[in-house]
Design a protein around this motif. Structure first.
Motif, PDB file in Angstrom:
ATOM      1  N   THR A  22       0.791  -1.240   0.000  1.00  0.00           N
ATOM      2  CA  THR A  22       0.000   0.000   0.000  1.00  0.00           C
ATOM      3  C   THR A  22       0.815   1.278   0.000  1.00  0.00           C
ATOM      4  OG1 THR A  22       0.003   0.111   2.417  1.00  0.00           O
ATOM      5  CG2 THR A  22      -1.775  -1.145   1.389  1.00  0.00           C
ATOM      6  N   ASN A  23       2.073   1.212   0.425  1.00  0.00           N
ATOM      7  CA  ASN A  23       2.912   2.406   0.658  1.00  0.00           C
ATOM      8  C   ASN A  23       2.220   3.441   1.534  1.00  0.00           C
ATOM      9  OD1 ASN A  23       5.443   3.633   0.397  1.00  0.00           O
ATOM     10  ND2 ASN A  23       4.666   5.055  -1.145  1.00  0.00           N
ATOM     11  N   VAL A  24       1.493   2.974   2.520  1.00  0.00           N
ATOM     12  CA  VAL A  24       0.757   3.855   3.402  1.00  0.00           C
ATOM     13  C   VAL A  24       1.652   4.264   4.587  1.00  0.00           C
ATOM     14  CG1 VAL A  24      -0.275   2.273   5.079  1.00  0.00           C
ATOM     15  CG2 VAL A  24      -1.660   4.086   4.106  1.00  0.00           C
ATOM     16  N   LEU A  25       1.495   5.483   5.093  1.00  0.00           N
ATOM     17  CA  LEU A  25       2.250   5.927   6.266  1.00  0.00           C
ATOM     18  C   LEU A  25       1.586   5.404   7.534  1.00  0.00           C
ATOM     19  CD1 LEU A  25       4.590   7.856   7.281  1.00  0.00           C
ATOM     20  CD2 LEU A  25       2.809   9.559   7.606  1.00  0.00           C
ATOM     21  N   ALA A  29       2.475   6.118  10.762  1.00  0.00           N
ATOM     22  CA  ALA A  29       2.394   7.110  11.848  1.00  0.00           C
ATOM     23  C   ALA A  29       1.034   7.790  11.836  1.00  0.00           C
ATOM     24  CB  ALA A  29       3.505   8.143  11.690  1.00  0.00           C
ATOM     25  N   HIS A  85       8.428   8.653  -0.324  1.00  0.00           N
ATOM     26  CA  HIS A  85       7.527   8.985   0.769  1.00  0.00           C
ATOM     27  C   HIS A  85       6.140   8.427   0.551  1.00  0.00           C
ATOM     28  CE1 HIS A  85      10.332  11.349   2.792  1.00  0.00           C
ATOM     29  NE2 HIS A  85      10.312  12.393   2.013  1.00  0.00           N
ATOM     30  N   PRO A  86       5.520   7.949   1.601  1.00  0.00           N
ATOM     31  CA  PRO A  86       4.096   7.615   1.520  1.00  0.00           C
ATOM     32  C   PRO A  86       3.300   8.850   1.106  1.00  0.00           C
ATOM     33  CG  PRO A  86       5.045   6.741   3.530  1.00  0.00           C
ATOM     34  CD  PRO A  86       6.089   7.628   2.905  1.00  0.00           C
ATOM     35  N   ALA A  87       2.186   8.605   0.469  1.00  0.00           N
ATOM     36  CA  ALA A  87       1.351   9.696  -0.034  1.00  0.00           C
ATOM     37  C   ALA A  87       0.937  10.656   1.076  1.00  0.00           C
ATOM     38  CB  ALA A  87       0.131   9.114  -0.725  1.00  0.00           C
ATOM     39  N   ALA A  88       0.671  10.110   2.278  1.00  0.00           N
ATOM     40  CA  ALA A  88       0.220  10.959   3.380  1.00  0.00           C
ATOM     41  C   ALA A  88       1.271  12.005   3.742  1.00  0.00           C
ATOM     42  CB  ALA A  88      -0.115  10.106   4.611  1.00  0.00           C
ATOM     43  N   VAL A  89       2.527  11.674   3.535  1.00  0.00           N
ATOM     44  CA  VAL A  89       3.599  12.618   3.814  1.00  0.00           C
ATOM     45  C   VAL A  89       3.645  13.690   2.739  1.00  0.00           C
ATOM     46  CG1 VAL A  89       6.104  12.864   3.861  1.00  0.00           C
ATOM     47  CG2 VAL A  89       4.993  10.970   5.070  1.00  0.00           C
ATOM     48  N   LYS A  97      -1.806   6.461  12.279  1.00  0.00           N
ATOM     49  CA  LYS A  97      -2.920   5.581  11.929  1.00  0.00           C
ATOM     50  C   LYS A  97      -3.374   4.770  13.150  1.00  0.00           C
ATOM     51  CE  LYS A  97      -3.309   5.956   7.314  1.00  0.00           C
ATOM     52  NZ  LYS A  97      -2.316   7.019   7.093  1.00  0.00           N
ATOM     53  N   TYR A 145       8.773  11.717   9.646  1.00  0.00           N
ATOM     54  CA  TYR A 145       7.873  10.585   9.464  1.00  0.00           C
ATOM     55  C   TYR A 145       8.067   9.927   8.098  1.00  0.00           C
ATOM     56  CZ  TYR A 145       5.781  12.779  13.499  1.00  0.00           C
ATOM     57  OH  TYR A 145       5.595  13.323  14.730  1.00  0.00           O
ATOM     58  N   MET A 166       1.098  16.472   2.935  1.00  0.00           N
ATOM     59  CA  MET A 166       1.411  17.624   3.767  1.00  0.00           C
ATOM     60  C   MET A 166       2.384  18.554   3.048  1.00  0.00           C
ATOM     61  SD  MET A 166      -0.350  17.080   6.415  1.00  0.00           S
ATOM     62  CE  MET A 166       0.315  18.173   7.680  1.00  0.00           C
ATOM     63  N   PHE A 180       6.863  16.122   8.704  1.00  0.00           N
ATOM     64  CA  PHE A 180       6.317  15.065   7.875  1.00  0.00           C
ATOM     65  C   PHE A 180       7.336  14.507   6.916  1.00  0.00           C
ATOM     66  CE2 PHE A 180       2.472  16.066   9.772  1.00  0.00           C
ATOM     67  CZ  PHE A 180       1.687  14.943   9.593  1.00  0.00           C
ATOM     68  N   MET A 204       0.857  12.179  15.096  1.00  0.00           N
ATOM     69  CA  MET A 204       1.832  11.455  14.282  1.00  0.00           C
ATOM     70  C   MET A 204       2.835  10.705  15.157  1.00  0.00           C
ATOM     71  SD  MET A 204       0.632  12.073  11.386  1.00  0.00           S
ATOM     72  CE  MET A 204       1.884  11.310  10.359  1.00  0.00           C
TER      73      MET A 204
END
Lengths: 406, 406, 406, 406
Positions: B189-192, B194, C335-339, B196, C175, C342, C171, D236
């Motif tokens: 997924t390459n999800v972050l 932190a 980087h994950p998309a969530a990073v 979550k 992270y 930001m 971020f 985070m």
């Protein structure tokens, strides 16, 4: 020994009110034992039992005593360690609850054994021990009383149930001693743990709990071990593992939790840095070789209430906490009540279990039955306001079957 | 099934060179097994044994196979999971090492069982299993062969040694699955992680390892359990514990590691947030009720290689990883070699132990002998460059005596 | 360079559908940017702007491009690193969104600069850079274009806003790079981190994030630094701090995140253990002295896709990951998309800020205005479903007053 | 106020020997200040300065006083908090070191201000403050003395240097208050933190340090904030973030560290569980609205030395620690000496800096110069036995150049 109140020997009965406040405070953190006490009042599972206990005389132990008494037991209590008695609590037990109590903080060796003897004079039919001093004395000095202990057999070990289960390992050792050892060290020294090299001898349950707490305080934790499996686990948990010979040269703070003797010894003292702190959190004060240290030092002086400074010939200063006795009891307040709640809930249920099954129990050492562990855990979760899942009928079926897998 | 090379059935023998590189790479992280292999070459403890293995066909398993072969065993290997085979490794085993290998990544159900049968056709005298498919088939379809398995008895369980000890719990489950499950989820997924809310169903060894790693990545970890003791341990470790009914509404990522069925079920899917991720790290793909999810969804589509998006009637999207199969094998590379090193070192020594003690072993399930655990741990520490303490004579005496305490 | 579609240069336009799926997947983890996009569609804050971007061409960057385009900007994009381009994403941008895109994974040095030139040929009035290659080329090779950049001044730095604030440090670096560096190392090697000595050169934001994640995986973390304040912070955080000369002899895995050159150098390679892993997570591939390593080695070979083994004269093997380029982009997905959500939300708002304030901005480097940081954080919290407190009127008054304290 | 010794006002001069032991013990953990003292003796940088200090009168502050005196300053010291004075330390300063000391533990409000006035009567040319009571009184009641403060200007803020740098944030707040707040709570209550929901109001440096320590003790940490950037950082970092309205219903332990007023207020008390613990670790006792709580309660009683139980109408009991004053000073020993070492080393060097630069300093608030931070950190690393890297000439060149990048 002077018998001061209803056959008890305590420091000062006037401390009873203060002691009762401490007992009440502890009770708030002991919801599991409280629940069991309510049940015991109704069921009287210990009726007719003469119970001798040799335990640390603290506010939490007092709550166990009150629970056992509520269950119908006739009690006598002495200290399992001369330094761990809270005199106010002892006074409250002796005067307000009429429990025969023999314990004075700082009592000398002779008084310590007189107190054990006083408890044995009550001719117990069940014993409750923390460190085996009571049982040991029974076997060595009171062979004639052995037959009185549950069922009239020769061996008192009948019915002894080892607290080697969840309550003991998880709460008592890992969480309880983990936190209270850190607490004892900080109270004794007010030293900042962050950035310190913190050496722990022993990676059993206490060592693990302590390592986790020290790491949580920002220390660099080093583990020494003699067991390869435990040593490996420590290394995989991210801690450095090495021989004490090497750790002695790196450490700022040393804590022994092995249950063995002379874990910190002459050769280790030789290599330590100036200003190191040495503490023990194992049951006996045998882990630090104080005799050797005393011989090596040019002088010893008290620098804080629980800190003795040993001055070495080369000018280095080694600081021993609480004379090597268990630091969490000697310099702090021992286990938090929530920990003792679990441990003593277990003891109370085990006492009832022994009483109920005395006829069936063989002459050997038993582990705590799984059901008692699960029951205590369930009561604790309930007290914490936590609800957990239960297996569905389908899930039960699945677990009972080998066939449904891919 | 086409028999492609020396009786093996693999995807493409031309992948053998690539496979050998992978095997060599894994060998660098398997120093314990390497050391045992050297000993096996000399001692030949498995000489004459016909060994059937049903395992994940990975570069690490290949190193186990080479060790067993070095010990004198005649080997046949099939896959214990259709998705976990590395075709290049299978090719190398089949062609470069002449080990009968039956495994093709993505093979269908029929081929999967043909491969198990092919292995059983070799008439093993010892079996090595991961999930019991091999032993199960032996009992159900090949009753006549049961007598051939070590000692000619009727029950094959003779000599089976459960890997329930250190290597299994500590390495395989806690460290291995802990890291590789996180790895699988991130690769898929390459999800972050932190920030979550990370829900773990089950706080056994895998759950503990996974919880620790997820927390180390900055996630807020929630545990669900059906066992009160484990639930309490999770709570005391600082994790939130609740029923899955409640966790389903809070979680961003869910991982099942219970070994049970339908742990995530219809009622849970109903309450989940848009965009949640569902993965399984238990052995079987039964923990997430995909049948129910499929019925509830208006459509399913692949959004990344190992991610299927289930579109719900209300517009929410639920993402299932690797079709609910064990995420660490399906989306990552399974256990790191260092983990399998411990597990397989254990298996290799156990195989030698069974061979040596076949005559003495009763027809029941054994735990791995303590000495094997300690030996494996010792070899591993040695490989890590870690030396540990040994008890002094005085310390041994102390531990053996009840008398020296205060 | 061949111009393949609407003036773009990408690998293969047929990858566009696959690329769009990746862009959509990333969008789910980029709720902040999505919200800003909706606002931009309405407000058109970038209308009339010609924007040149030199960024890693990933699915997350694609979402930034779509947001900037939605805001009215006329865009051209090239890669900021030859290895970080996702060809499918590039194809989708070029064909489905008609954004001029110049990026091919693995492009050689000449193509890399041709692509930068192609972007500059669009005569940007605003630039967006990651590593300064674009701005640097503008100053060195396109001095005549400098005047075109917002406001017709000579210096392009007008209006450049450094992303040195929350989004960048917290971020992006801590992270984002923290997780993705670990991810890259595991994907490249599948090595178990627990029990490993993990050396990190540099304790800036990236180093801190990485240290925290490595510790969370059970590694023993060692930090090297040249700044005394950062070194001390690392020590107080519980990590060991030492010179690289010493760390080189202890480490199993080394990661450089200093932004400097030859942090791992000849003398360090000399002392390293057999089998060590060397990776870089700083922007440039200058931190590991590969030239020196190459000279010292007797041979180099590829042992896994992103792993090169350097064989030393004494038989030791040193493994360099991704040729010393940033490991998280080269061996994982960056980087994950969530990073990036930001970071890019910040960039999008800053672009709008520059456009709105072009007239007022002086010719110097600005930090991101606090309000943008707070706004991005607020949007992110909202997307996470987190509500926070607001000051009461009484509390505002208190904070504004010196007088109310004891 | 009676002037007891050489113009001082302390509890009992006979405590001086005990106080000196405490000062000496603290000195062992203050190697940085010790080193600076040695330098000051030689350089006399504070010669001729009349310094007024309003600080917590602890053994660590005593070491700062001795350092400043060694540097040539003429000193007067009063308490910055009525509860934080150690009477033995005050006695030692007054009698053994002839430093004018005005501080008595538990002094009433009138005495507190008389002590501040006594210090101002010494006509300081430099002030040292912790909480601004001294400077505030100077501005309000002693306007005529303002001109005497360094350089004869009208505003005393000339030369005031805010300790907003490394020493303050990193050591004082994060590490110091982090550990000592936990210490204070445990000493006051002996409660087990593992498994508790621990609510922290404020995620500044103190909140961060405290959150990290509470988590390290196995608590489930909840953060409340009013700043979106800090709130997001907490989330985070893996902590739950919510409004206090919601946290009030979940928490077992609450600690306020916001610097604001009534952070725990009437509406929060209303929703809290029975048995909760409320503490403050911010400078002023304004964060818990005790007035409101008092009005809501049917009774208040002391249940442990630092614990007051508020009985609510519905039977719930809320426990306030140390009357809402800073828990680490009131129930424990304040910052560990190692923390104050950094903070006071900083103060000592700043005092010297002001003295040296008095002529050049403008009438505004300055931050601590970077060089002082770096110097203190370097001295501390030296004291810890840690050596760090220095940049090579090549690395310095690289950092100074934009040109060498890829």
């Amino acid at each position: 020994m002077k018998v001061s109140a209803k056959g008890s020997d305590v420091k000062d009965l006037k401390l009873a009110v203060e002691g009762q406040d401490l007992i009440d405070w502890a009770a708030r953190e002991m919801p599991v034992l409280t629940l069991i006490r309510q049940r015991f009042i109704k069921d009287q599972p210990l009726k007719g039992l003469k119970l001798a206990a040799c335990l640390h005389v603290t506010s939490e132990t007092a709550n166990l005593m009150l629970t056992l008494k509520a269950g119908g037991a006739d009690l006598a209590l002495c200290a399992s360690n001369p330094l761990s008695t809270n005199d106010a609590v002892a006074a409250a037990l002796a005067s307000q609850h009429a429990i025969k109590t023999y314990a004075i903080r700082g009592e000398d060796n002779d008084t310590y054994y007189e107190h054990i003897d006083a408890v044995l004079d009550h001719h117990p039919t069940m014993t409750m021990d923390d460190g085996a001093d009571l049982v040991s004395r029974l076997h060595k000095e009171r062979k004639d009383q052995l037959a009185e202990v549950i069922g009239g057999t020769e061996e008192t070990t009948t019915g002894v149930i080892r607290l080697r289960a969840m309550a003991k390992h998880m709460f008592d050792n890992r969480y309880g001693t983990g936190q209270s050892t850190i607490d004892g060290i900080i109270r004794a020294t007010n030293v900042l743990l962050a950035g310190k090299t913190f050496v722990i001898a022993g990676y059993g349950w206490v060592g693990r709990g302590l390592a986790s707490r020290a790491k949580g305080h920002g220390a660099d934790v080093v583990i020494t071990e003699v067991d390869s499996v435990k040593a490996l686990e420590a290394a995989m948990d991210g801690f450095r593992v090495m021989k004490m010979d090497e750790a002695a040269r790196e450490g700022d703070i040393f804590v022994t939790v092995t249950g063995d003797v002379n874990v910190l010894d002459r050769k280790h003292f030789d290599g330590m840095k100036d200003g190191v702190i040495l503490a023990n959190s194992g049951h006996f004060n045998s882990e630090i070789n104080l005799k050797a240290l005393d011989e090596m030092a040019t002088g010893v002086r008290q620098v804080r209430p629980a800190v003795q400074e040993y001055k070495m010939r080369d000018g280095r200063r080694l600081h021993v906490l609480a004379e090597g006795r268990l630091i969490n009891l000697a310099a702090a307040e021992g286990h938090p009540a929530a920990v003792m709640d679990m441990s003593f809930a277990n003891q109370a249920l085990c006492a009832a279990y022994i009483a109920a099954n005395a006829a069936k129990l063989e002459k050997r050492v038993y582990d705590v039955p799984d059901e008692i562990d699960k029951e205590v855990a369930q009561l604790k979760l309930h007290a914490m306001g936590i609800a957990i899942d239960t297996l569905t009928a389908e899930q039960e079926r699945y677990l009972n079957s080998w066939e449904e897998g891919t």
